[in-house]
Design an enzyme around this catalytic site. Sequence first.
Site, PDB file in Angstrom:
ATOM      1  N   ASN A 110       0.833  -1.213   0.000  1.00 38.92           N
ATOM      2  CA  ASN A 110       0.000   0.000   0.000  1.00 38.92           C
ATOM      3  C   ASN A 110       0.863   1.256   0.000  1.00 38.92           C
ATOM      4  O   ASN A 110       1.983   1.264   0.510  1.00 38.92           O
ATOM      5  CB  ASN A 110      -0.926   0.008   1.217  1.00 38.92           C
ATOM      6  CG  ASN A 110      -1.869  -1.172   1.192  1.00 38.92           C
ATOM      7  OD1 ASN A 110      -2.011  -1.823   0.164  1.00 38.92           O
ATOM      8  ND2 ASN A 110      -2.499  -1.467   2.311  1.00 38.92           N
ATOM      9  N   HIS A 127       5.789  -0.458  -2.840  1.00 38.54           N
ATOM     10  CA  HIS A 127       5.343   0.252  -4.052  1.00 38.54           C
ATOM     11  C   HIS A 127       5.387   1.766  -3.910  1.00 38.54           C
ATOM     12  O   HIS A 127       4.724   2.471  -4.667  1.00 38.54           O
ATOM     13  CB  HIS A 127       3.934  -0.220  -4.445  1.00 38.54           C
ATOM     14  CG  HIS A 127       3.876  -1.675  -4.834  1.00 38.54           C
ATOM     15  ND1 HIS A 127       2.719  -2.406  -4.886  1.00 38.54           N
ATOM     16  CD2 HIS A 127       4.874  -2.527  -5.198  1.00 38.54           C
ATOM     17  CE1 HIS A 127       2.998  -3.650  -5.266  1.00 38.54           C
ATOM     18  NE2 HIS A 127       4.296  -3.750  -5.450  1.00 38.54           N
ATOM     19  N   SER A 219      -4.677  -9.688  -3.130  1.00 39.65           N
ATOM     20  CA  SER A 219      -5.089 -10.712  -4.089  1.00 39.65           C
ATOM     21  C   SER A 219      -3.889 -11.556  -4.514  1.00 39.65           C
ATOM     22  O   SER A 219      -4.059 -12.553  -5.209  1.00 39.65           O
ATOM     23  CB  SER A 219      -5.726 -10.055  -5.316  1.00 39.65           C
ATOM     24  OG  SER A 219      -4.811  -9.136  -5.884  1.00 39.65           O
ATOM     25  N   LEU A 244     -11.066 -11.233   2.882  1.00 46.55           N
ATOM     26  CA  LEU A 244     -12.518 -11.263   2.774  1.00 46.55           C
ATOM     27  C   LEU A 244     -12.971 -12.558   2.086  1.00 46.55           C
ATOM     28  O   LEU A 244     -14.018 -13.110   2.406  1.00 46.55           O
ATOM     29  CB  LEU A 244     -12.946 -10.057   1.922  1.00 46.55           C
ATOM     30  CG  LEU A 244     -14.216  -9.296   2.251  1.00 46.55           C
ATOM     31  CD1 LEU A 244     -14.379  -9.013   3.727  1.00 46.55           C
ATOM     32  CD2 LEU A 244     -14.223  -7.985   1.460  1.00 46.55           C
TER      33      LEU A 244
HETATM   34  C1  BJW Z   1     -10.034  -7.677   2.163  1.00 47.88           C
HETATM   35  C2  BJW Z   1     -10.875  -6.693   2.626  1.00 47.88           C
HETATM   36  C3  BJW Z   1     -11.026  -6.632   3.994  1.00 47.88           C
HETATM   37  C4  BJW Z   1     -10.878  -6.500   0.542  1.00 47.88           C
HETATM   38  N1  BJW Z   1     -10.363  -7.497   4.777  1.00 47.88           N
HETATM   39  N2  BJW Z   1      -9.417  -8.524   2.946  1.00 47.88           N
HETATM   40  C5  BJW Z   1       6.615 -12.301 -12.632  1.00 47.88           C
HETATM   41  C6  BJW Z   1       5.618 -12.958 -13.313  1.00 47.88           C
HETATM   42  C7  BJW Z   1       4.666 -12.234 -14.034  1.00 47.88           C
HETATM   43  C8  BJW Z   1       4.696 -10.843 -14.078  1.00 47.88           C
HETATM   44  C9  BJW Z   1       5.689 -10.205 -13.407  1.00 47.88           C
HETATM   45  C10 BJW Z   1       6.636 -10.919 -12.694  1.00 47.88           C
HETATM   46  N3  BJW Z   1       7.479 -10.031 -12.109  1.00 47.88           N
HETATM   47  C11 BJW Z   1       7.069  -8.775 -12.423  1.00 47.88           C
HETATM   48  C12 BJW Z   1       6.005  -8.850 -13.232  1.00 47.88           C
HETATM   49  C13 BJW Z   1       5.259  -7.687 -13.807  1.00 47.88           C
HETATM   50  C14 BJW Z   1       4.357  -6.997 -12.808  1.00 47.88           C
HETATM   51  C15 BJW Z   1       3.298  -7.989 -12.313  1.00 47.88           C
HETATM   52  O1  BJW Z   1       3.341  -8.515 -11.240  1.00 47.88           O
HETATM   53  N4  BJW Z   1       2.266  -8.190 -13.097  1.00 47.88           N
HETATM   54  C16 BJW Z   1       1.186  -9.095 -12.672  1.00 47.88           C
HETATM   55  C17 BJW Z   1      -0.141  -8.325 -12.677  1.00 47.88           C
HETATM   56  C18 BJW Z   1       1.211 -10.322 -13.530  1.00 47.88           C
HETATM   57  N5  BJW Z   1       5.136  -6.463 -11.685  1.00 47.88           N
HETATM   58  C19 BJW Z   1       5.772  -5.328 -11.788  1.00 47.88           C
HETATM   59  O2  BJW Z   1       5.771  -4.690 -12.829  1.00 47.88           O
HETATM   60  C20 BJW Z   1       6.544  -4.849 -10.568  1.00 47.88           C
HETATM   61  N6  BJW Z   1       7.863  -4.546 -10.983  1.00 47.88           N
HETATM   62  C21 BJW Z   1       8.837  -5.478 -11.130  1.00 47.88           C
HETATM   63  O3  BJW Z   1       8.715  -6.599 -10.702  1.00 47.88           O
HETATM   64  O4  BJW Z   1       9.945  -5.036 -11.794  1.00 47.88           O
HETATM   65  C22 BJW Z   1      10.825  -5.999 -12.377  1.00 47.88           C
HETATM   66  C23 BJW Z   1      10.130  -6.637 -13.595  1.00 47.88           C
HETATM   67  C24 BJW Z   1       9.358  -5.892 -14.442  1.00 47.88           C
HETATM   68  C25 BJW Z   1       8.706  -6.484 -15.544  1.00 47.88           C
HETATM   69  C26 BJW Z   1       8.840  -7.838 -15.757  1.00 47.88           C
HETATM   70  C27 BJW Z   1       9.613  -8.597 -14.899  1.00 47.88           C
HETATM   71  C28 BJW Z   1      10.275  -7.996 -13.820  1.00 47.88           C
HETATM   72  C29 BJW Z   1       5.940  -3.545 -10.037  1.00 47.88           C
HETATM   73  C30 BJW Z   1       4.567  -3.735  -9.510  1.00 47.88           C
HETATM   74  C31 BJW Z   1       3.964  -2.369  -9.128  1.00 47.88           C
HETATM   75  C32 BJW Z   1       2.527  -2.494  -8.690  1.00 47.88           C
HETATM   76  N7  BJW Z   1       1.948  -1.216  -8.665  1.00 47.88           N
HETATM   77  C33 BJW Z   1       0.549  -1.088  -8.219  1.00 47.88           C
HETATM   78  C34 BJW Z   1       0.065   0.367  -8.486  1.00 47.88           C
HETATM   79  C35 BJW Z   1       0.837   1.382  -7.743  1.00 47.88           C
HETATM   80  C36 BJW Z   1       0.277   1.689  -6.396  1.00 47.88           C
HETATM   81  C37 BJW Z   1      -0.774   2.769  -6.406  1.00 47.88           C
HETATM   82  O5  BJW Z   1      -0.912   3.582  -7.300  1.00 47.88           O
HETATM   83  O6  BJW Z   1      -1.514   2.752  -5.408  1.00 47.88           O
HETATM   84  O7  BJW Z   1       0.416  -1.435  -6.862  1.00 47.88           O
HETATM   85  S1  BJW Z   1      -0.563  -2.201  -9.030  1.00 47.88           S
HETATM   86  C38 BJW Z   1      -1.623  -2.433  -7.671  1.00 47.88           C
HETATM   87  O8  BJW Z   1      -1.630  -3.851  -7.337  1.00 47.88           O
HETATM   88  C39 BJW Z   1      -0.965  -1.698  -6.500  1.00 47.88           C
HETATM   89  C40 BJW Z   1      -1.067  -2.717  -5.400  1.00 47.88           C
HETATM   90  O9  BJW Z   1      -0.084  -2.458  -4.410  1.00 47.88           O
HETATM   91  C41 BJW Z   1      -0.888  -4.029  -6.115  1.00 47.88           C
HETATM   92  C42 BJW Z   1      -1.401  -5.223  -5.365  1.00 47.88           C
HETATM   93  O10 BJW Z   1      -2.789  -5.180  -5.202  1.00 47.88           O
HETATM   94  P1  BJW Z   1      -3.431  -5.699  -3.854  1.00 47.88           P
HETATM   95  O11 BJW Z   1      -2.929  -4.899  -2.728  1.00 47.88           O
HETATM   96  O12 BJW Z   1      -3.286  -7.153  -3.752  1.00 47.88           O
HETATM   97  O13 BJW Z   1      -4.975  -5.247  -4.065  1.00 47.88           O
HETATM   98  P2  BJW Z   1      -6.162  -6.021  -4.812  1.00 47.88           P
HETATM   99  O14 BJW Z   1      -7.227  -5.030  -5.079  1.00 47.88           O
HETATM  100  O15 BJW Z   1      -5.665  -6.795  -5.960  1.00 47.88           O
HETATM  101  O16 BJW Z   1      -6.666  -7.080  -3.728  1.00 47.88           O
HETATM  102  C43 BJW Z   1      -7.334  -6.698  -2.536  1.00 47.88           C
HETATM  103  C44 BJW Z   1      -7.570  -7.953  -1.719  1.00 47.88           C
HETATM  104  O17 BJW Z   1      -8.080  -7.558  -0.459  1.00 47.88           O
HETATM  105  C45 BJW Z   1      -8.584  -8.927  -2.333  1.00 47.88           C
HETATM  106  O18 BJW Z   1      -8.047 -10.256  -2.223  1.00 47.88           O
HETATM  107  C46 BJW Z   1      -9.819  -8.784  -1.446  1.00 47.88           C
HETATM  108  O19 BJW Z   1     -10.547  -9.993  -1.315  1.00 47.88           O
HETATM  109  C47 BJW Z   1      -9.192  -8.387  -0.144  1.00 47.88           C
HETATM  110  N8  BJW Z   1     -10.040  -7.574   0.729  1.00 47.88           N
HETATM  111  N9  BJW Z   1     -11.381  -6.005   1.516  1.00 47.88           N
HETATM  112  C48 BJW Z   1      -9.585  -8.450   4.169  1.00 47.88           C
HETATM  113  N10 BJW Z   1     -11.840  -5.710   4.560  1.00 47.88           N
END
Ligand code: BJW
Length: 274
Positions: A110, A127, A219, A244
């Site tokens: 976050n 991040h 997620s 959740l």
């Molecule tokens: C509750 C609840 C309640 C709700 N109680 N629970 C290897 C394999 C494949 C791809 C890649 C890889 N390595 C890197 C990549 C590329 C990419 C990636 O991962 N892509 C995937 C989508 C496939 N990663 C990157 O680009 C990263 N960089 C990197 O690794 O560089 C080297 C590299 C680059 C390229 C290729 C290879 C290597 C950087 C990632 C940056 C992520 N940025 C973001 C946006 C910026 C933040 C912002 O503006 O706020 O970060 S994306 C967005 O997703 C944000 C979050 O931090 C991140 C994760 O999301 P999160 O937190 O999990 O949220 P949700 O909404 O997905 O889930 C919420 C959950 O809560 C749900 O499960 C609900 O059920 C639950 N919930 N209410 C409990 N009350």
Amino acid sequence: MSKRPISDYNEFQKIIGQAQNIVALTGAGVSAESGIPVFRGAGGLWRTHRATDLATPTAFKANPALVWEFYHYRREVAFSCQPNNAHKALAKYEKLCKEQGRQFWVITQNVDGLHKRAGSENILELHGCLEKVICTKCRHIDVNRESPICEALRGRGDPAKADETLPIIPLNELPKCSKCKGLVRPYIVWFGENLDPDVLDKSRDLVETCDLCLVIGTSSVVYPAAMFAPMVAERGKPVAEFNLNEDPFDDGFCFHFSGPCGTTLPKALGVDLQ
Ligand code: BJW
Ligand code: ZN
């Protein structure tokens, strides 16, 4: 074949009571009860855009004014929200661990700063964070909590308005670097960008040495964070998921507590927040 995770609070309390090095990996779900929308599923849209489509260097290059409007809105929301019981429980448990000579770290995806505002001290922000900006020219990083961050963004970013209802903000009116006057951008790690190597190294160290991992409100689809909890489980150490969702992310985890983490986490950690 691996065993399904269990939801037994007493069993979990036995494990956490004995753990010496604990890591809590958090995601957007931990802040959902504070009123900050999650990324995926309902709430993941800003206007007609998916939040994850705006969080990219390509989007910023194509339309810096639009991306700044989005982040201006996100800053206003985050700065006005309060930490909830999940943030508070983590902060309180860290304090307890310190008193007992045990180690407790939060590794968060976050960018809202709510763990810090709840009182957590051992925090790694994978991040980036909304209160910082980085210059696109000289890479200078500033902490900037001004609201609005520049005059041109005053009254902008309304998610209910269509993009085209207001004129595009000219480039020279967007937030500027305090050192070189270049265009600054949010200090956020966007898709395809590398994480801060120091933050990543420290996170990996913790993941490779902890004896318990909590994975809360994520997620687990974004790398590298998505591999941290499975790495702990792979070493045979317990992982407890709080989400959740009813279904566990990974059958290799030991515990799964389904429900809002503002309720499940304080109960599991056994902390009194009164
Ligand atoms: C509750 C609840 C309640 C709700 N109680 N629970 C290897 C394999 C494949 C791809 C890649 C890889 N390595 C890197 C990549 C590329 C990419 C990636 O991962 N892509 C995937 C989508 C496939 N990663 C990157 O680009 C990263 N960089 C990197 O690794 O560089 C080297 C590299 C680059 C390229 C290729 C290879 C290597 C950087 C990632 C940056 C992520 N940025 C973001 C946006 C910026 C933040 C912002 O503006 O706020 O970060 S994306 C967005 O997703 C944000 C979050 O931090 C991140 C994760 O999301 P999160 O937190 O999990 O949220 P949700 O909404 O997905 O889930 C919420 C959950 O809560 C749900 O499960 C609900 O059920 C639950 N919930 N209410 C409990 N009350
Ligand atoms: Zn600069």
